[in-house]
Design a protein around this motif. Structure first.
Motif, mmCIF file in Angstrom:
data_model
loop_
_atom_site.group_PDB
_atom_site.id
_atom_site.type_symbol
_atom_site.label_atom_id
_atom_site.label_comp_id
_atom_site.label_asym_id
_atom_site.label_seq_id
_atom_site.Cartn_x
_atom_site.Cartn_y
_atom_site.Cartn_z
ATOM 1 N N ALA A 17 0.834 -1.205 0.000
ATOM 2 C CA ALA A 17 0.000 0.000 0.000
ATOM 3 C C ALA A 17 0.865 1.250 0.000
ATOM 4 O O ALA A 17 0.565 2.232 -0.702
ATOM 5 N N LYS A 18 1.939 1.229 0.766
ATOM 6 C CA LYS A 18 2.838 2.382 0.818
ATOM 7 C C LYS A 18 3.432 2.670 -0.556
ATOM 8 O O LYS A 18 3.387 3.804 -1.041
ATOM 9 N N ARG A 19 3.982 1.636 -1.190
ATOM 10 C CA ARG A 19 4.616 1.833 -2.501
ATOM 11 C C ARG A 19 3.591 2.259 -3.545
ATOM 12 O O ARG A 19 3.865 3.120 -4.388
ATOM 13 N N ARG A 20 2.386 1.688 -3.474
ATOM 14 C CA ARG A 20 1.377 2.016 -4.488
ATOM 15 C C ARG A 20 0.858 3.433 -4.345
ATOM 16 O O ARG A 20 0.656 4.147 -5.360
ATOM 17 N N TYR A 21 0.633 3.895 -3.119
ATOM 18 C CA TYR A 21 0.133 5.252 -2.938
ATOM 19 C C TYR A 21 1.230 6.290 -3.171
ATOM 20 O O TYR A 21 0.944 7.407 -3.603
ATOM 21 N N GLU A 22 2.467 5.931 -2.899
ATOM 22 C CA GLU A 22 3.569 6.836 -3.254
ATOM 23 C C GLU A 22 3.648 6.997 -4.765
ATOM 24 O O GLU A 22 3.886 8.102 -5.269
ATOM 25 N N GLN A 44 -6.925 -5.442 12.154
ATOM 26 C CA GLN A 44 -6.669 -4.294 13.027
ATOM 27 C C GLN A 44 -5.201 -3.888 12.989
ATOM 28 O O GLN A 44 -4.868 -2.698 12.967
ATOM 29 N N ILE A 45 -4.316 -4.887 12.969
ATOM 30 C CA ILE A 45 -2.884 -4.593 12.889
ATOM 31 C C ILE A 45 -2.551 -3.948 11.548
ATOM 32 O O ILE A 45 -1.748 -3.010 11.468
ATOM 33 N N LEU A 46 -3.186 -4.425 10.491
ATOM 34 C CA LEU A 46 -2.917 -3.890 9.153
ATOM 35 C C LEU A 46 -3.271 -2.411 9.055
ATOM 36 O O LEU A 46 -2.517 -1.627 8.477
ATOM 37 N N THR A 47 -4.420 -2.021 9.621
ATOM 38 C CA THR A 47 -4.807 -0.609 9.569
ATOM 39 C C THR A 47 -3.794 0.256 10.306
ATOM 40 O O THR A 47 -3.500 1.385 9.895
ATOM 41 N N LYS A 48 -3.235 -0.256 11.400
ATOM 42 C CA LYS A 48 -2.209 0.478 12.122
ATOM 43 C C LYS A 48 -0.922 0.592 11.289
ATOM 44 O O LYS A 48 -0.280 1.651 11.241
ATOM 45 N N LEU A 49 -0.555 -0.500 10.641
ATOM 46 C CA LEU A 49 0.685 -0.508 9.860
ATOM 47 C C LEU A 49 0.579 0.376 8.626
ATOM 48 O O LEU A 49 1.574 0.976 8.197
ATOM 49 N N ILE A 50 -0.607 0.467 8.041
ATOM 50 C CA ILE A 50 -0.792 1.381 6.915
ATOM 51 C C ILE A 50 -0.571 2.814 7.362
ATOM 52 O O ILE A 50 0.071 3.612 6.667
ATOM 53 N N ARG A 73 1.350 3.653 9.791
ATOM 54 C CA ARG A 73 2.796 3.747 10.044
ATOM 55 C C ARG A 73 3.574 3.964 8.752
ATOM 56 O O ARG A 73 4.490 4.790 8.710
ATOM 57 N N GLU A 74 3.222 3.242 7.704
ATOM 58 C CA GLU A 74 3.987 3.287 6.469
ATOM 59 C C GLU A 74 3.606 4.464 5.579
ATOM 60 O O GLU A 74 4.473 5.114 4.994
ATOM 61 N N THR A 76 -4.747 4.597 14.369
ATOM 62 C CA THR A 76 -3.436 5.211 14.154
ATOM 63 C C THR A 76 -2.359 4.376 14.838
ATOM 64 O O THR A 76 -2.643 3.552 15.708
ATOM 65 N N TYR A 77 -1.134 4.633 14.423
ATOM 66 C CA TYR A 77 -0.002 3.874 14.953
ATOM 67 C C TYR A 77 0.813 4.751 15.885
ATOM 68 O O TYR A 77 1.168 5.881 15.537
ATOM 69 N N ASN A 78 1.093 4.232 17.076
ATOM 70 C CA ASN A 78 1.905 4.944 18.057
ATOM 71 C C ASN A 78 3.056 4.035 18.479
ATOM 72 O O ASN A 78 2.826 3.004 19.108
ATOM 73 N N PRO A 79 4.310 4.393 18.114
ATOM 74 C CA PRO A 79 5.448 3.515 18.438
ATOM 75 C C PRO A 79 5.592 3.217 19.922
ATOM 76 O O PRO A 79 6.132 2.173 20.291
#
Length: 210
Positions: free
Chosen positions: A98-103, A146-152, A154-155, A190-193
């Motif tokens: 998703a990151k590479r495609r939206y970039e 749920q993890i995927l939405t957070k990682l998206i 993040r990326e 959202t993702y919080n480290p």
């Protein structure tokens, strides 16, 4: 007479520039540079820095990450962490896709101002993401989703809800969010480290960024 005045004016200007150059110039002392002594085996070219006349060779090194061995209080904690690791590694490739495609979408949109062409690019990107979801992601568990939405977040730096809203509009984003909530997802996650430090440690040690 006019030519004489012009010649005199040029002479004065040149004289001033010459005097200024002589008085303003700061004499520089040539510094002897000490080069390192090379042997017959020194065949690798490296960078060097002039440190007060002495050339010091140096080689840039890659960052080395050192991880400690994690100690769990109970076997249940170990099992929970192993399950989390499995889920994170399961969905991480999708977040990176998703990151590479939206970039790529953002680069493509920046190259055209034609609304029709921009809509076509957005539709193509949306189709690729949907195809991936229909082919692979639809089988994910609720926890993995749920993890995927957070990682998206993040990326990409934006929540899944924000991405849908920017590309498809607020109404579509609201509909998607409503459907997601029914099955236990939240596209606004959202993702919080700090809060997700276990996930962060798994990603850092996973080798995706080496």
């Amino acid at each position: 007479m006019k030519f004489y005045r012009l010649f005199l004016l040029l002479s004065v200007i040149i004289s001033c520039v010459s005097v200024k150059g002589q008085t303003g110039a700061i004499p520089t002392k040539q510094m002897d540079v000490k080069m390192p002594q090379l042997s017959k085996n020194d065949t690798i070219r490296v960078a060097a820095t002039n440190d007060n006349g002495e050339m010091i060779a140096w080689i840039p090194l890659r960052e080395v990450a050192i991880y400690g061995i994690r100690i769990f209080k109970t076997q249940a904690d170990r099992v929970a962490f192993d399950r989390l690791r499995y889920n994170v590694l399961k969905v991480m490739p999708y977040a990176l896709f998703a990151k590479r495609r939206y970039e790529q979408l953002e680069r493509d949109l920046a190259q055209t101002t034609v609304k029709k062409e921009q809509k076509k690019l957005v539709k193509q990107c949306d189709k690729e993401i949907k195809d991936m979801f229909n082919r692979e992601i639809k089988e994910l568990t609720i926890t993995q989703g749920q993890i995927l939405t957070k990682l998206i977040d993040r990326e990409v730096g934006r929540t899944t809800y924000d991405i849908i809203k920017e590309t498809k509009g607020g109404i579509t984003a609201f509909v998607y969010q409503s459907v997601a909530r029914v099955v236990g997802h939240n596209l606004k996650s959202t993702y919080n480290p700090q809060e997700d430090r276990d996930i962060e440690s798994i990603i850092v040690s996973s080798g995706y960024y080496q």
